[in-house]
Design an enzyme around this catalytic site. Structure first.
Site: not given
Length: 144
Positions: A11, A68, A70, A101, A136
């Site tokens: 964005d 974006c 954050t 993992h 995993h």
């Protein structure tokens, strides 16, 4: 051997960081599929997250990167898609661990929270680390 294909979307808050990450991927010989956005003009991130996730799920891209401001919003939207394992990472260690993992297929970054060099280190670690499988695998299949 087929080149790695990475679909990248952002964005307005991730546009500048995307420039550096895309340049790194290009230098590395990765085919970059850029779905936008292509400026710092305000846009809604879910549209771009959906495009990247669909490209990964449909096999048009091997992996995806979402950016974006954050990275939080992108990771929330991406993880709503069944088969997407998106991880928000801010360190090289996190990039390695989510690949090793969690077998993550989408990497999320915060354009206003991490610098270009750090982000490139995270991307490098994520791309260069193979999924370990084994113990995993049980975690990945638990919700299916």
């Amino acid at each position: 051997m087929q080149r790695l294909r990475v679909c990248i979307g952002n964005d307005h808050g991730g546009f500048l960081l995307k420039q550096g990450v895309s340049a790194y991927l290009d230098e590395r010989g990765v085919d970059v599929i850029d779905v936008g956005s292509h400026s710092t003009e305000i846009v809604r991130y879910p549209h771009y997250a959906a495009q990247v996730c669909r490209a990964v799920l449909q096999g048009d891209a091997d992996r995806g990167i979402l950016i974006c401001s954050t990275g939080i919003g992108m990771s929330i939207v991406a993880n709503k898609f069944k088969g997407i394992r998106a991880a928000l990472c801010y360190s090289t260690y996190q990039g390695q661990m989510t690949a090793a993992h969690n077998d993550s297929n989408v990497l999320c970054l915060g354009g206003r929270c991490i610098g270009d060099f750090e982000a490139i280190d995270v991307v490098r670690a994520w791309l260069d680390t193979n999924y370990e499988g084994g113990r995993h695998d049980i975690s990945l299949g638990i919700l299916e």
